[in-house]
Design a protein around this motif. Structure first.
Motif, short mmCIF file in Angstrom:
data_model
loop_
_atom_site.label_atom_id
_atom_site.label_comp_id
_atom_site.label_asym_id
_atom_site.label_seq_id
_atom_site.Cartn_x
_atom_site.Cartn_y
_atom_site.Cartn_z
N ALA A 178 -23.53 -8.68 17.77
CA ALA A 178 -24.10 -8.02 16.59
C ALA A 178 -24.83 -6.74 16.97
O ALA A 178 -24.84 -5.77 16.20
CB ALA A 178 -25.04 -8.97 15.85
N THR A 179 -25.44 -6.71 18.14
CA THR A 179 -26.15 -5.50 18.57
C THR A 179 -25.19 -4.36 18.87
O THR A 179 -25.63 -3.20 19.01
CB THR A 179 -27.02 -5.78 19.80
N ARG A 180 -23.90 -4.65 18.96
CA ARG A 180 -22.91 -3.59 19.22
C ARG A 180 -22.23 -3.11 17.94
O ARG A 180 -21.29 -2.30 18.01
CB ARG A 180 -21.86 -4.10 20.22
N LEU A 181 -22.65 -3.60 16.79
CA LEU A 181 -22.05 -3.16 15.53
C LEU A 181 -22.33 -1.69 15.28
O LEU A 181 -23.40 -1.17 15.61
CB LEU A 181 -22.62 -3.98 14.37
N ARG A 182 -21.37 -1.02 14.68
CA ARG A 182 -21.49 0.41 14.37
C ARG A 182 -21.82 0.58 12.89
O ARG A 182 -21.13 0.04 12.02
CB ARG A 182 -20.20 1.14 14.72
N HIS A 183 -22.86 1.36 12.62
CA HIS A 183 -23.22 1.66 11.23
C HIS A 183 -24.01 2.95 11.20
O HIS A 183 -24.96 3.13 11.97
CB HIS A 183 -24.06 0.52 10.63
#
Length: 596
Positions: A178-183
């Motif tokens: 989840a810490t690697r999600l892009r937004h």
């Protein structure tokens, strides 16, 4: 299935589920180390991201799956022939000339004959509804055209933790992903911890993840309602009450699901349409190494590859809790997640019944075929049956408590879509119960609802069944699973659905008798439940006695009609199959000198 061409925007997604071993690349990929399955490609099945129009308000656009079919005439013939032949079989069977008439028979036998007649008619009617539902879904299924999300939206990514049911290593893998999600905007990762575990708090602090627990707060731990204790919906609603107003959307996955880095990029764009309440994706199992897990994923093929896509035609795909994105104001407008053992389906139903207060239009939803999270499926028969029991019981509860409101609050399209979805479990359960009753009445007591020519019945039935299976296999081209081999028949899924029928029947009886149900988290990882003969398979053992006893009685009483004996033999195989598979799984390791 045919690969989707890579668009202008590409991603370097190489996320794999922690339980999936890494080995050579799939066929067609460059040589070298990489993921075992091509999750990157399957995360873009709906096509490349497009730009939303700037000259007019955005509404979600769709592509018809059937419109891209190169052999449309062949497809049309199959779609028409499958339900038509089922109608022919039903009408032929139920002709008054075929009804059993006994002169001078005792009253109880006449009653048994009537019950048989009604049972046969209902069984064939339900089969007709099922094949018509699949043909309808094939006809209207469509995929959304993905768009780039708005910049600057405040998003919370949420998952949960239940002590004793989910290993800490699993939570760590999910949170790290989840810490690697892009937004392109504010994004906070949240863990909703039911146990307020110090080790979990420490893990969250180390990863920069926000920790929330409702433990010890009476307001958020009620006996029933939106804050019901020890339930997923109660946990989420407590977080919504405390922090929901800080965000426009939340995205969530079950604890065993690893989100891919493009999870938010592929889901949030649809919220440019102000009437979209939620977006959901398919469920796939990354621990694809046990027979139960493989068959369990295959069983979900029709739902995720076809039924949900058909929901797009009416703006009403079902809410699936395993991986989704939700507009928080829409959810809070109906009081949060619904109090049900299948809170996702019940919540989606309520959202579709209500209107967006800002536009005055009914809330809609979107299903994307993009595989954006990879989960963990049941590895034991115990956990699989528990899962199926909960899913079916939740559907029955929705039918009993909520569905009566549908004709008054849903559009005709949404009503049709939900109606076809919710009848699956009840029809399968009633079919199984009626099949058992018919076998016992005919083979045991000699009752006979109809008198027909066995050869004509076999011809019509085999042709109708072949067309029904043919429609299923033809639709396999739309499979969204990155795990099942291209061109596979899906036979394991069909078998798994048949093996689940006794469970659906048991669940229906529990619902009818109003036996208490409770939310059960499917155990994951090392917490998987062991299989035991009399606890895991007690439902199947009961039906073994019913069908085995009926078949044995037919030889003693000389009740030899081919149709009933064929059905009894098939039912006997279905009820014995999971027990046989489990027994073989114990024998093989011992034969190799290992532990079962």
């Amino acid at each position: 299935m045919t690969p989707t061409p890579t668009g202008a925007q590409q991603y370097s997604t190489t996320t794999t589920h922690p339980t999936v071993p890494r080995q050579r690349q799939p066929q067609g990929h460059p040589a070298g180390p990489g993921p075992r399955y091509d999750y990157e490609h399957y995360s873009r099945l709906s096509g490349p991201l497009t730009q939303a129009p700037e000259d007019r308000p955005y509404r979600v656009k769709y592509r018809s799956l059937l419109a891209d079919e190169p052999h449309r005439i062949r497809a049309a013939l199959l779609l028409g022939a499958a339900p038509v032949l089922s109608v022919v079989l039903l009408v032929w069977l139920m002709q008054p000339a075929h009804w059993t008439h006994r002169g001078g028979a005792p009253a109880w036998m006449t009653v048994c004959d009537t019950v048989m007649l009604v049972s046969i008619g209902l069984i064939e009617l339900f089969r007709l509804i099922n094949v018509t539902s699949n043909a309808h879904a094939t006809l209207v299924a469509r995929d959304p055209v993905p768009v780039v999300p708005e910049t600057g939206t405040a998003v919370a990514f949420v998952t949960t933790f239940v002590p004793g049911k989910e290993p800490l290593a699993m939570v760590r893998a999910t949170l790290e992903a989840a810490t690697r999600l892009r937004h392109r905007g504010p994004l906070h990762i949240w863990l909703l911890d039911e146990g307020d575990d110090p080790a979990v708090r420490e893990l969250c602090a180390r990863l920069g993840v926000r920790h929330f627990s409702r433990k010890g707060v009476r307001k958020w731990n009620q006996d029933k309602g939106p804050f019901r204790a020890r339930t997923k919906h109660g946990n989420y609603n407590a977080w919504l009450d405390a922090h929901g107003d800080d965000y426009e959307f939340f995205a969530s996955v079950d604890t065993d699901h690893i989100p891919l880095p493009n999870f938010l990029e592929r889901m949030l764009g649809y919220f440019r349409d102000p009437d979209i309440a939620f977006v959901v994706g398919p469920q796939v199992y990354g621990n694809y190494d046990s027979a139960v897990t493989k068959a369990a994923e295959s069983q979900q093929f029709l739902f995720h590859a076809l039924i949900q896509r058909a929901g797009n035609a009416y703006g009403a795909p079902m809410f699936v809790g395993t991986n989704n994105a939700v507009r928080i104001c829409a959810l809070k407008g109906i009081g949060g997640l619904y109090d049900s053992i299948t809170e996702d389906m019940a919540t989606g139903f309520e959202l579709h019944r209500h209107r967006n207060p800002f536009t005055g239009r009914k809330w809609r939803s979107v299903y994307t075929p993009d595989v954006l999270a990879v989960g963990e499926g049941p590895t034991s028969w115990t956990d699989f049956f528990t899962q199926q029991l909960r899913w079916s019981r939740g559907t029955y509860e929705t039918v009993i408590k909520q569905f009566w409101k549908a004709p008054f609050t849903l559009s005709p399209g949404k009503l049709l879509n939900y109606g076809l979805m919710v009848v699956y479990y009840p029809m399968t359960a009633v079919n199984w119960l009626l099949g058992g009753l018919s076998c016992a009445l005919f083979l045991g007591l000699g009752a006979s609802g109809i008198q027909i020519d066995s050869e004509v019945w076999m011809m019509l039935y085999s042709d109708a069944a072949a067309l029904q299976i043919g429609l299923y296999v033809w639709n396999r081209r739309h499979n969204v699973s990155p795990h099942e081999p291209e061109g596979s028949s899906g036979a394991a899924g069909m078998v798994m659905s048949a093996l689940s029928a006794p469970i659906y029947a048991r669940s229906l009886l529990d619902a009818a008798l109003r036996r208490k149900s409770r939310f059960v988290v499917t155990p994951k990882g090392d917490s998987a439940s062991p299989d035991r003969l009399f606890s895991t398979f007690r439902t199947h053992l009961f039906w073994l006695l019913v069908f085995g006893g009926s078949l044995a009685a037919s030889f003693f009483n000389h009740h030899t009609h081919v149709a009933m004996r064929t059905w009894a033999c098939l039912a006997l195989v279905i009820t014995a199959a999971p027990i046989a598979v489990w027994a073989l799984s114990l024998i093989r390791p011992r034969a190799r000198g290992g532990k079962p």
